[in-house]
Design a protein around this motif. Structure first.
Motif, PDB file in Angstrom:
ATOM      1  N   ALA A 186       0.835  -1.201   0.000  1.00 58.36           N
ATOM      2  CA  ALA A 186       0.000   0.000   0.000  1.00 58.36           C
ATOM      3  C   ALA A 186       0.867   1.247   0.000  1.00 58.36           C
ATOM      4  O   ALA A 186       0.609   2.211  -0.738  1.00 58.36           O
ATOM      5  CB  ALA A 186      -0.925   0.001   1.215  1.00 58.36           C
ATOM      6  N   HIS A 387      -5.152  -0.599  14.416  1.00 54.61           N
ATOM      7  CA  HIS A 387      -4.488  -0.163  13.180  1.00 54.61           C
ATOM      8  C   HIS A 387      -2.981  -0.383  13.292  1.00 54.61           C
ATOM      9  O   HIS A 387      -2.184   0.425  12.822  1.00 54.61           O
ATOM     10  CB  HIS A 387      -4.795   1.302  12.903  1.00 54.61           C
ATOM     11  CG  HIS A 387      -6.254   1.654  12.994  1.00 54.61           C
ATOM     12  ND1 HIS A 387      -7.185   1.163  12.110  1.00 54.61           N
ATOM     13  CD2 HIS A 387      -6.944   2.406  13.879  1.00 54.61           C
ATOM     14  CE1 HIS A 387      -8.394   1.619  12.439  1.00 54.61           C
ATOM     15  NE2 HIS A 387      -8.273   2.371  13.517  1.00 54.61           N
ATOM     16  N   ALA A 439      -5.727   6.892   0.066  1.00 57.85           N
ATOM     17  CA  ALA A 439      -5.898   5.831   1.064  1.00 57.85           C
ATOM     18  C   ALA A 439      -6.559   4.601   0.448  1.00 57.85           C
ATOM     19  O   ALA A 439      -6.173   3.456   0.743  1.00 57.85           O
ATOM     20  CB  ALA A 439      -6.716   6.349   2.241  1.00 57.85           C
ATOM     21  N   LYS A 440      -7.549   4.805  -0.419  1.00 61.64           N
ATOM     22  CA  LYS A 440      -8.232   3.676  -1.055  1.00 61.64           C
ATOM     23  C   LYS A 440      -7.317   2.928  -2.018  1.00 61.64           C
ATOM     24  O   LYS A 440      -7.508   1.728  -2.251  1.00 61.64           O
ATOM     25  CB  LYS A 440      -9.466   4.183  -1.810  1.00 61.64           C
ATOM     26  CG  LYS A 440     -10.584   4.700  -0.911  1.00 61.64           C
ATOM     27  CD  LYS A 440     -11.729   5.282  -1.733  1.00 61.64           C
ATOM     28  CE  LYS A 440     -12.804   5.868  -0.829  1.00 61.64           C
ATOM     29  NZ  LYS A 440     -13.878   6.522  -1.610  1.00 61.64           N
ATOM     30  N   GLY A 442      -4.522   1.909  -1.494  1.00 59.12           N
ATOM     31  CA  GLY A 442      -3.793   0.863  -0.786  1.00 59.12           C
ATOM     32  C   GLY A 442      -4.492  -0.486  -0.819  1.00 59.12           C
ATOM     33  O   GLY A 442      -3.896  -1.501  -0.450  1.00 59.12           O
ATOM     34  N   GLU A 443      -5.770  -0.519  -1.247  1.00 61.01           N
ATOM     35  CA  GLU A 443      -6.548  -1.756  -1.346  1.00 61.01           C
ATOM     36  C   GLU A 443      -6.443  -2.589  -0.065  1.00 61.01           C
ATOM     37  O   GLU A 443      -6.172  -3.796  -0.094  1.00 61.01           O
ATOM     38  CB  GLU A 443      -6.114  -2.575  -2.560  1.00 61.01           C
ATOM     39  CG  GLU A 443      -6.340  -1.866  -3.890  1.00 61.01           C
ATOM     40  CD  GLU A 443      -6.094  -2.771  -5.077  1.00 61.01           C
ATOM     41  OE1 GLU A 443      -6.487  -3.953  -5.006  1.00 61.01           O
ATOM     42  OE2 GLU A 443      -5.508  -2.296  -6.071  1.00 61.01           O
ATOM     43  N   LEU A 444      -6.640  -1.924   1.062  1.00 66.62           N
ATOM     44  CA  LEU A 444      -6.547  -2.592   2.348  1.00 66.62           C
ATOM     45  C   LEU A 444      -7.801  -3.426   2.618  1.00 66.62           C
ATOM     46  O   LEU A 444      -8.912  -3.015   2.284  1.00 66.62           O
ATOM     47  CB  LEU A 444      -6.359  -1.554   3.456  1.00 66.62           C
ATOM     48  CG  LEU A 444      -5.115  -0.664   3.292  1.00 66.62           C
ATOM     49  CD1 LEU A 444      -5.144   0.479   4.288  1.00 66.62           C
ATOM     50  CD2 LEU A 444      -3.842  -1.491   3.446  1.00 66.62           C
ATOM     51  N   PHE A 447     -11.784  -1.902   6.004  1.00 66.27           N
ATOM     52  CA  PHE A 447     -12.206  -0.532   5.709  1.00 66.27           C
ATOM     53  C   PHE A 447     -11.764   0.430   6.805  1.00 66.27           C
ATOM     54  O   PHE A 447     -11.416   1.583   6.527  1.00 66.27           O
ATOM     55  CB  PHE A 447     -13.723  -0.477   5.539  1.00 66.27           C
ATOM     56  CG  PHE A 447     -14.245   0.896   5.243  1.00 66.27           C
ATOM     57  CD1 PHE A 447     -13.993   1.514   4.030  1.00 66.27           C
ATOM     58  CD2 PHE A 447     -14.974   1.594   6.203  1.00 66.27           C
ATOM     59  CE1 PHE A 447     -14.462   2.796   3.764  1.00 66.27           C
ATOM     60  CE2 PHE A 447     -15.453   2.870   5.942  1.00 66.27           C
ATOM     61  CZ  PHE A 447     -15.192   3.468   4.722  1.00 66.27           C
ATOM     62  N   ASN A 449      -9.007   0.429   8.380  1.00 68.06           N
ATOM     63  CA  ASN A 449      -7.619   0.829   8.123  1.00 68.06           C
ATOM     64  C   ASN A 449      -7.544   1.900   7.045  1.00 68.06           C
ATOM     65  O   ASN A 449      -6.726   2.818   7.115  1.00 68.06           O
ATOM     66  CB  ASN A 449      -6.785  -0.383   7.713  1.00 68.06           C
ATOM     67  CG  ASN A 449      -6.348  -1.211   8.900  1.00 68.06           C
ATOM     68  OD1 ASN A 449      -6.271  -0.707  10.021  1.00 68.06           O
ATOM     69  ND2 ASN A 449      -6.067  -2.484   8.666  1.00 68.06           N
ATOM     70  N   THR A 450      -8.411   1.787   6.040  1.00 69.48           N
ATOM     71  CA  THR A 450      -8.443   2.812   4.988  1.00 69.48           C
ATOM     72  C   THR A 450      -8.883   4.144   5.572  1.00 69.48           C
ATOM     73  O   THR A 450      -8.288   5.199   5.274  1.00 69.48           O
ATOM     74  CB  THR A 450      -9.396   2.381   3.861  1.00 69.48           C
ATOM     75  OG1 THR A 450      -8.953   1.142   3.304  1.00 69.48           O
ATOM     76  CG2 THR A 450      -9.447   3.434   2.768  1.00 69.48           C
ATOM     77  N   GLU A 451      -9.912   4.117   6.396  1.00 71.96           N
ATOM     78  CA  GLU A 451     -10.385   5.355   7.031  1.00 71.96           C
ATOM     79  C   GLU A 451      -9.313   5.955   7.937  1.00 71.96           C
ATOM     80  O   GLU A 451      -9.106   7.179   7.948  1.00 71.96           O
ATOM     81  CB  GLU A 451     -11.648   5.079   7.840  1.00 71.96           C
ATOM     82  CG  GLU A 451     -12.915   4.981   7.012  1.00 71.96           C
ATOM     83  CD  GLU A 451     -14.156   5.079   7.878  1.00 71.96           C
ATOM     84  OE1 GLU A 451     -14.151   4.496   8.990  1.00 71.96           O
ATOM     85  OE2 GLU A 451     -15.124   5.736   7.464  1.00 71.96           O
TER      86      GLU A 451
END
Length: 576
Positions: A186, A387, A439-440, A442-444, A447, A449-451
């Motif tokens: 990411a 996180h 942030a998106k 990173g394809e985490l 959700f 973790n993305t936030e």
């Protein structure tokens, strides 16, 4: 005209003004010509040829600079120990960057291309980064055995291998760590996109999810590990890499880095010049883009910004013969996988990253004098519950102008207030929507973790803008809207660094006369200039009632021309 010639022109112009002081009361430090927009280091040059035997041709001729090898241990020791000691006895005041044009910006060059600093960047372009459509991998529809592994990854913290795809080219595949799953890949994609859109040259980075069956291992491969020992890269070695990698629904997640174009000639240094590159005439530590890169690195927590994570490439005019002359050297930033909270095995070091050098004489001296009694920033560092993959990457303890990378970087160490403000003006153009998009990318899997990542990126950026947009003027994008109307954009107001009601723009001439100002929307405003007369030269001072400093616009009204010509911009330092 190159930067040295332009500076000579400024000095001659200033000398002429002084010599004619009795005839002209107004100084004219900027000539009536456009700012330098393209550096001469993009021009093609010839370099001496030499015989460099290859496996196919023992008499192979190479007409390109020689490859530079940068040992990690030496670079760390030199910048942590030998350089600081040498500077104790050196007379080397760190002045301002020397590759700045008359608009207080840098020109497009072999180091940097103005992108979001001069034009709007859309979400699609932001996400694409350095990846042209032809470089994108179709991991969803890849056929079994079509991704040919032709080399093991030679060294580095992330295990991996090289894949050769006919019609696409070569890609280095790297696996995430088990300790921080998904973060390295990411960080590579997000970091590369940020660096590219700011203006640096980077590699094309993408996250791929593929079936192991699409890989085809070439027999007899060897690779060199971190200890310098050569080993087999066989099925067992491949299985070990795939076992470490993150998984999703039976597919393996890895980072794919597209091979750079041209002939790779080793990393660039953050000081001095490359002696075998005729275009490289400005000491690297005096280049604004490298100095200001410290602020971008601080935002992303790219503490590993060192010369080993860069690459120079000889771009020959003859694309079919990359070893030929003429051509030029292009300078790339590489490997941002340590961004966004990478950790060392030793927790005490992980806490210090960003706060102190690995060998920090200043901190050692302070601890000695104070007996280590005061609480240091790294002692307050905490991971965010839930996180943990982002380690200590956060907002609370982040202080932009105190951030430090792994060990001293010669360019970062010479960053001036103007260099930092220049980078902050560019970073201010990352909107909250763009940051959420990063942030998106990173394809985490989670959700949350993305936030969290979007929140930290936004929070750290706000701190940077508050520090670097409120001293020197944040007014930018000056343009003439008609013959007698000067307009600009207040980047601090546009990014709402302060309450919008705090901003109130005013303008006056150097003789003290006030000028009418029209407040528009989104940080834009315009100033009505006085009528022109032949050979008029005016200096317009602009304030926004928030930043301490003013922006000074230098305008000509040349003979025979209707209206003004914007010749130069200055951001005087108002002091503390």
């Amino acid at each position: 005209m190159d930067f040295r010639s332009r500076r000579l022109g400024y000095l001659l112009a200033a000398g002429t003004v002084l010599g004619l002081g009795a005839c002209a009361a107004t100084p004219r430090p900027f000539p009536a010509q456009p700012p330098m927009a393209r550096d001469t280091d993009l021009r093609s040059v010839y370099v001496p040829c030499r015989v460099e035997p290859s496996k196919k041709d023992p008499n192979h001729i190479v007409c390109a600079p020689e490859a530079y090898v940068s040992p990690l241990v030496w670079d760390a020791a030199n910048n942590s120990l030998f350089r600081p000691l040498a500077r104790v006895f050196a007379v080397d005041p760190a002045g301002e960057a020397t590759n700045v044009n008359s608009f207080d910006e840098v020109a497009d060059s072999a180091w940097f291309t103005n992108r979001m600093g001069i034009r709007p960047i859309g979400i699609e372009e932001l996400m694409r980064g350095a990846c042209e459509p032809a470089l994108m991998l179709d991991d969803e529809n890849a056929q079994d055995g079509t991704w040919v592994i032709d080399q093991g990854k030679p060294n580095g913290a992330s295990p991996g291998f090289r894949v050769n795809l006919p019609g696409k080219g070569k890609y280095m595949f790297k696996a995430d760590s088990k300790e921080q799953p998904e973060r390295p890949s990411a960080a590579s994609v997000i970091g590369a996109a940020a660096y590219h859109n700011v203006g640096f040259y980077t590699s094309c980075e993408q996250i791929v999810y593929f079936k192991p069956s699409v890989l085809k291992l070439t027999p007899g491969l060897r690779f060199e590990d971190n200890s310098g020992i050569e080993r087999d890269f066989n099925k067992a070695a491949l299985d070990k890499v795939l076992d470490i990698a993150a998984k999703r629904g039976g597919r393996v997640r890895m980072q794919a880095s597209a091979w750079l174009p041209g002939r790779l000639i080793g990393p660039f240094s953050y000081d001095g010049t490359r002696k075998d590159d005729p275009n490289d005439v400005i000491p690297h530590e005096d280049r604004r883009e490298l100095r200001g890169g410290r602020i971008l690195a601080a935002w992303l927590h790219h503490f590993d910004a060192r010369e080993q994570n860069s690459m120079d490439s000889w771009i020959a005019d003859d694309k079919k013969n990359p070893d030929s002359s003429p051509g030029y050297v292009r300078h790339y930033y590489l490997d941002t996988s340590d961004c966004l909270g990478s950790e060392w095995d030793w927790d005490a070091i992980s806490r210090r990253l960003g706060n102190s050098y690995l060998l920090d004489f200043g901190d050692i001296g302070q601890d000695f004098i104070t007996l280590g009694i005061p609480t240091r920033p790294w002692e307050r560092m905490k991971r965010s519950p839930g996180h943990e993959i982002f380690g200590y990457y956060g907002v609370d303890e982040f202080v932009p102008d105190q951030w430090k990378n792994e060990y001293p970087n010669p360019s970062f160490s010479r960053m001036s207030e103007r260099d930092g403000a220049w980078m902050a003006r560019i970073l201010s153009r990352f909107t909250p929507e763009m940051i959420a998009t990063l942030a998106k990318m990173g394809e985490l899997s989670k959700f949350d973790n993305t936030e969290y990542l979007a929140k930290v990126l936004e929070g750290r950026l706000v701190k940077i803008l508050e520090r670097y947009l409120l001293r020197l003027s944040p007014i930018a994008d000056l343009r003439l809207d008609g013959p007698n109307r000067l307009c600009g954009t207040d980047l601090a107001a546009r990014r709402m660094v302060r309450d919008p009601r705090s901003f109130h723009h005013s303008a006056r001439l150097s003789n003290g006369a006030n000028l009418p100002v029209s407040e528009l929307t989104n940080g834009d405003f315009c100033v009505d200039l006085p009528p022109t007369a032949p050979a008029t030269y005016v200096q317009v001072y602009l304030w926004d009632a928030v930043a301490k400093g003013a922006l000074v616009a230098h305008l000509h009204a040349p003979n025979g021309q209707r209206g003004y010509f914007l010749a130069g911009l200055e951001r005087p330092d108002p002091g503390n």
